[in-house]
Design a protein around this motif. Structure first.
Motif, PDB file in Angstrom:
ATOM      1  N   PRO B 107       0.776  -1.038   0.035  1.00  0.00           N
ATOM      2  CA  PRO B 107      -0.032   0.097  -0.050  1.00  0.00           C
ATOM      3  C   PRO B 107       0.989   1.275  -0.063  1.00  0.00           C
ATOM      4  CG  PRO B 107       0.132  -0.987   2.182  1.00  0.00           C
ATOM      5  CD  PRO B 107       0.734  -1.875   1.327  1.00  0.00           C
ATOM      6  N   TYR B 108       2.067   1.215   0.174  1.00  0.00           N
ATOM      7  CA  TYR B 108       2.911   2.322   0.389  1.00  0.00           C
ATOM      8  C   TYR B 108       4.197   2.161  -0.425  1.00  0.00           C
ATOM      9  CZ  TYR B 108       0.157   2.458   4.757  1.00  0.00           C
ATOM     10  OH  TYR B 108      -0.887   2.648   5.725  1.00  0.00           O
ATOM     11  N   PRO B 109       4.275   3.053  -1.533  1.00  0.00           N
ATOM     12  CA  PRO B 109       5.257   2.668  -2.746  1.00  0.00           C
ATOM     13  C   PRO B 109       6.552   2.894  -2.244  1.00  0.00           C
ATOM     14  CG  PRO B 109       3.265   3.656  -3.613  1.00  0.00           C
ATOM     15  CD  PRO B 109       3.230   3.901  -2.115  1.00  0.00           C
ATOM     16  N   HIS B 110       7.713   2.035  -2.578  1.00  0.00           N
ATOM     17  CA  HIS B 110       9.022   2.388  -1.995  1.00  0.00           C
ATOM     18  C   HIS B 110       9.718   1.624  -2.940  1.00  0.00           C
ATOM     19  CE1 HIS B 110       8.893   3.685   2.218  1.00  0.00           C
ATOM     20  NE2 HIS B 110       7.789   3.330   2.185  1.00  0.00           N
ATOM     21  N   THR B 200      23.475  -3.857   8.654  1.00  0.00           N
ATOM     22  CA  THR B 200      22.291  -3.152   8.254  1.00  0.00           C
ATOM     23  C   THR B 200      22.469  -1.893   7.353  1.00  0.00           C
ATOM     24  OG1 THR B 200      22.857  -1.476  10.351  1.00  0.00           O
ATOM     25  CG2 THR B 200      21.537  -3.589  10.604  1.00  0.00           C
ATOM     26  N   ASN B 201      23.267  -2.189   6.458  1.00  0.00           N
ATOM     27  CA  ASN B 201      23.751  -0.992   5.305  1.00  0.00           C
ATOM     28  C   ASN B 201      22.640  -1.647   4.094  1.00  0.00           C
ATOM     29  OD1 ASN B 201      25.372   0.590   6.113  1.00  0.00           O
ATOM     30  ND2 ASN B 201      27.199  -0.909   5.989  1.00  0.00           N
ATOM     31  N   ARG B 202      22.428  -0.579   3.473  1.00  0.00           N
ATOM     32  CA  ARG B 202      21.372  -0.730   2.393  1.00  0.00           C
ATOM     33  C   ARG B 202      22.018  -1.298   1.131  1.00  0.00           C
ATOM     34  NH1 ARG B 202      16.837   3.578   0.533  1.00  0.00           N
ATOM     35  NH2 ARG B 202      15.330   2.300  -0.230  1.00  0.00           N
ATOM     36  N   PHE B 203      22.592  -2.509   1.056  1.00  0.00           N
ATOM     37  CA  PHE B 203      23.102  -3.112   0.130  1.00  0.00           C
ATOM     38  C   PHE B 203      22.459  -4.714   0.135  1.00  0.00           C
ATOM     39  CE2 PHE B 203      26.697  -0.555   1.496  1.00  0.00           C
ATOM     40  CZ  PHE B 203      26.871   0.233   0.268  1.00  0.00           C
ATOM     41  N   PRO B 226      17.820  -3.342   5.556  1.00  0.00           N
ATOM     42  CA  PRO B 226      16.830  -2.160   5.718  1.00  0.00           C
ATOM     43  C   PRO B 226      15.640  -2.115   5.032  1.00  0.00           C
ATOM     44  CG  PRO B 226      19.260  -1.252   5.722  1.00  0.00           C
ATOM     45  CD  PRO B 226      19.303  -2.634   5.123  1.00  0.00           C
ATOM     46  N   ASP B 229      13.603  -4.812   6.555  1.00  0.00           N
ATOM     47  CA  ASP B 229      13.082  -4.172   7.971  1.00  0.00           C
ATOM     48  C   ASP B 229      11.650  -3.382   7.446  1.00  0.00           C
ATOM     49  OD1 ASP B 229      15.237  -5.335   9.099  1.00  0.00           O
ATOM     50  OD2 ASP B 229      15.870  -3.144   9.338  1.00  0.00           O
ATOM     51  N   LEU B 230      11.512  -2.781   6.180  1.00  0.00           N
ATOM     52  CA  LEU B 230      10.843  -2.050   5.886  1.00  0.00           C
ATOM     53  C   LEU B 230       9.540  -2.805   5.257  1.00  0.00           C
ATOM     54  CD1 LEU B 230       9.856   1.257   5.114  1.00  0.00           C
ATOM     55  CD2 LEU B 230      10.539   0.342   2.749  1.00  0.00           C
ATOM     56  N   ASN B 233       7.620  -4.478   8.178  1.00  0.00           N
ATOM     57  CA  ASN B 233       6.869  -3.521   8.931  1.00  0.00           C
ATOM     58  C   ASN B 233       5.540  -3.260   8.374  1.00  0.00           C
ATOM     59  OD1 ASN B 233       8.796  -3.113  11.193  1.00  0.00           O
ATOM     60  ND2 ASN B 233       9.880  -1.276  10.369  1.00  0.00           N
ATOM     61  N   MET B 234       5.800  -3.099   6.925  1.00  0.00           N
ATOM     62  CA  MET B 234       4.626  -2.973   6.134  1.00  0.00           C
ATOM     63  C   MET B 234       3.798  -4.059   6.334  1.00  0.00           C
ATOM     64  SD  MET B 234       4.483  -1.130   2.294  1.00  0.00           S
ATOM     65  CE  MET B 234       5.765  -0.252   2.644  1.00  0.00           C
ATOM     66  N   ARG B 237       1.187  -4.422   9.067  1.00  0.00           N
ATOM     67  CA  ARG B 237      -0.033  -3.580   9.146  1.00  0.00           C
ATOM     68  C   ARG B 237      -1.542  -4.392   8.662  1.00  0.00           C
ATOM     69  NH1 ARG B 237       4.280  -0.174   9.428  1.00  0.00           N
ATOM     70  NH2 ARG B 237       3.565   2.236  10.048  1.00  0.00           N
ATOM     71  N   GLU B 429      28.059  -4.782  -3.209  1.00  0.00           N
ATOM     72  CA  GLU B 429      28.913  -3.565  -3.709  1.00  0.00           C
ATOM     73  C   GLU B 429      29.858  -2.594  -2.840  1.00  0.00           C
ATOM     74  OE1 GLU B 429      26.719  -0.359  -6.210  1.00  0.00           O
ATOM     75  OE2 GLU B 429      25.169  -1.176  -4.704  1.00  0.00           O
TER      76      GLU B 429
END
Lengths: 464, 464
Positions: B107-110, B200-203, B226, B229-230, B233-234, B237, B429
């Motif tokens: 429901p929440y675009p990312h 916890t890096n965004r790789f 990360p 996790d997102l 969390n979504m 809901r 990377e």
């Protein structure tokens, strides 16, 4: 809120006492302690950040996601018990990032992790390929002879230093802002920058740049620090290094987009027109989810407003939370707030911003009239057991957005959290919720709530 | 090499003594200490990694960059004084990563940071959009009913644990390898995985996956922690979460590509056919520059060979550095080495691999004949002051590539560096030169050089 009955009694007692003295009284201390204790037992500020980063995410000024964040913020303020919630709209110049590919093309080809700087023009989607000329700093670039960079790409490799107070950012950011036009003046066709950041992760750090009038606009791009190391190691080999850049960044389009500050009041019981402001910025860069920058400020200020709204008795003055728009692209929301509040700026008794991460607060710096210093000192003494000292200076104008209100005459308290790791994540894809330490956040929320309550119950005129 | 004259005398003395005892003699210790001391005063292993990562960079098996690394390695071995340098070629299945875009669409675009797993099929460049169903582990996915995932995307959110010996990888990697086919059996149209990594890096962390025979091949993709996790969390809901994936990964093409092990000998003075092997893998994933995985192993083994080649007198046995091809996609080079060396595998007296980062070595584990244990113990006692203990076990088969030689009968020593942070960078990377601690590398180079020298001067038969 816990212990409402006890708190109600204490507030009654302290209200009598507070008018008799500029010092934080023992009774006030009990209330301030209770507010802090509530913050420490609660996850509200974290939950707010989780909600913002999950349900909105990246929210670059003037985009549909930023519009969504404005609705989100109003809904959240209402749900948290603010008395009055509204938006104040204005316009900003539009810029779009587009796509970007960057590579060292020779002598040893490598993909490069890079981001266009905010405001940069692109290459119209065509490949721009040229030899790289390295400079150690902006000053070294400035010293280059006119024409010496004809057809070349200028690269500034200045390394930002890590400091508790973040002053390494000030030393580094000049190259980000001004580098492209200085390079263009010497004939360069593009400008590359070692990222303004203290990490060694493979993320580029974006941020605003500006073109000087009358100088050709050339693309301006930050490369990740590991890629900057690689580029420099290659340049050490004393062979020409060529770089390839393709970007569809728009540059200044001449169009504008709508932005909105979101404002929520916890109305004062006795002097509702006297306003204590606590602020953060709602917008973020478009690459992470803006958890650190400035989801933390949004979480702390909304929680502070909520805890005060929940008190059985409102403080005398109004506590106003301002979630500013378009901070990242140049304090546009803050400047607009000042413009729209010319008529009542003298009713803004004091303000503070939260926009520097989540480290332990080690200092507060006031910017108040000389007569108000003793009361600030008394509040600082109350905070001393929590590790907060008071600066000898009295020159604070407010941080980040609040500096615009400070320039317009609003007294300020600057809180200084330890920012040693703030620039590890700043303006990168890596600014995400997992970087928010929930325990540290509770402590910071408690202290910031205490500030707002203390200032809103104070009888002091903080103006110079 | 320093102190050549002194070393020459000592080698003469120790050569006489070493044949009289299985223990490391005082004279041998002096030589071993000198080799270590030289490594500690030198930056050779670091310089080798710098050269490999700068002049070649990412070198995925079967690509032109991997071919370039093969030439680079031969040139480097020759420059470092190896007596004999050659390549042994074979073939691997071809796979190409192509492009990938991934996003939570509702429901929440990312946007989502993701990488196709090695070997994965793509979506033929078309968008695949479906609802996500979450599983805590591979076991939970396995327990899902057949057909229960029809038209859905399966997501496994298992979190890899951080341990000194890296055993969290073993616990997590099963889902990466087998998850897609298990999900497809239940009807899933794609498979998503929380990255097998401790950061916890965004790789996203890539790595090999495999399809089971007779099961539909569906795209298999790792998302950054990360982003995981997102997503979680979504999903909390309790609204349907949809995911969009577009990838042009090739899957198994049926075509093959050429790979090559690069081998360099420092020929033994007395028993040149008896070979002590030290190994690392030359290939890397295609996303970082392969500094940690396994540039470190390349740097340490080449430096070790060089230091021994530079001695005024060669050890009795040959020291062989094997830079294996195509480790990342399934030990292809190592298996080919065994195939090509069937005839002389019994002359491989002992081997060790370096392929687990750059932590401090805390233990060695032998895999040798019972009669040889006392000599290994004596060497371990020599290393004890450097923090290296000896395991009670005697079951080492060799690590990584060397396990293939171990299966073929080669005795082994496994060195265990502290791998606590190894999986922060593994297959991302972010595996770049700046992650290599130059001082730690010197110490590890010294100890590994000492091992090779000790084993090559030993008279012992290590075979079971």
């Amino acid at each position: 809120m816990k212990n409402k009955t006890l708190l109600s009694l204490l507030i009654g007692a302290s209200a009598m006492l507070s008018s008799q003295s500029q010092a934080v009284t023992d009774d006030q201390k009990v209330i301030l302690d209770l507010l802090q204790s509530n913050a420490k037992q609660d996850s509200l500020s974290y939950d707010v950040i989780e909600s913002l980063t999950t349900e909105v995410g990246a929210r670059y000024a003037g985009t549909p996601a930023a519009d969504k964040s404005v609705q989100w913020a109003q809904d959240k303020m209402k749900a948290l018990g603010f008395d009055k919630v509204w938006v104040e709209e204005s316009k900003v110049p539009q810029w779009t990032r587009g796509d970007l590919t960057a590579a060292i093309s020779g002598p040893y080809p490598h993909k490069v992790v890079a981001l266009a700087l905010g405001g940069s023009v692109g290459t119209n989607g065509k490949e721009l390929k040229a030899e790289v000329v390295e400079f150690a700093s902006l000053e070294a670039l400035q010293a280059a002879k006119s024409g010496s960079l004809d057809g070349k790409i200028a690269y500034v490799g200045y390394r930002m230093e890590r400091h508790k107070d973040g002053h390494g950012y000030g030393d580094a950011v000049g190259a980000r802002v001004a580098g492209a036009s200085i390079a263009a003046e010497k004939g360069a066709v593009a400008f590359l920058l070692r990222s303004v950041g203290t990490d060694t992760n493979r993320f580029a750090h974006t941020g605003m740049m500006r073109y000087s009038d009358g100088i050709k606009k050339i693309p301006a791009v930050a490369i990740s620090n590991p890629d900057a190391d690689l580029l420099e190691n290659m340049l050490k080999r004393e062979q020409p290094v060529t770089f390839s850049l393709t970007t569809s960044a728009s540059g200044p389009t001449g169009k504008t987009a709508t932005i909105a500050n979101v404002i929520g009041d916890v109305t004062g019981s006795e002097k509702p027109n006297e306003v204590v402001t606590i602020g953060a910025h709602l917008d973020s860069w478009d690459v992470g989810t803006g958890a650190i920058d400035d989801g933390i400020g949004v979480g702390i200020t909304l929680a502070a407003g909520h805890y005060i709204a929940e008190l059985p008795q409102r403080p005398a003055r109004t506590v106003r939370v301002i979630l500013f728009a378009a901070e990242e692209i140049g304090l546009w929301g803050a400047k607009d707030y000042v413009e729209q509040h010319k008529g009542d700026m003298d009713q803004h008794v004091i303000g503070a911003e939260w926009d520097f991460g989540n480290g332990a607060i080690y200092e507060l710096t006031p910017g108040v009239g000389a007569e108000a210093l003793s009361e600030v000192r008394s509040f600082a003494e109350y905070l001393a057991p929590f590790g907060v000292g008071m600066s000898d200076k009295n020159d604070a104008k407010g941080q980040s957005d609040m500096s615009a209100l400070g320039e317009a005459g609003q007294p300020a308290i600057n809180f200084s959290p330890d920012g040693s790791d703030y620039f590890d994540y700043h303006h990168t894809e890596n600014d995400t919720l997992d970087k928010v330490d929930a325990d540290a956040l509770k402590i910071n929320t408690g202290i910031f709530t205490a500030f707002a309550y203390w200032a809103a119950t104070s009888e002091t005129n903080f103006r110079k």
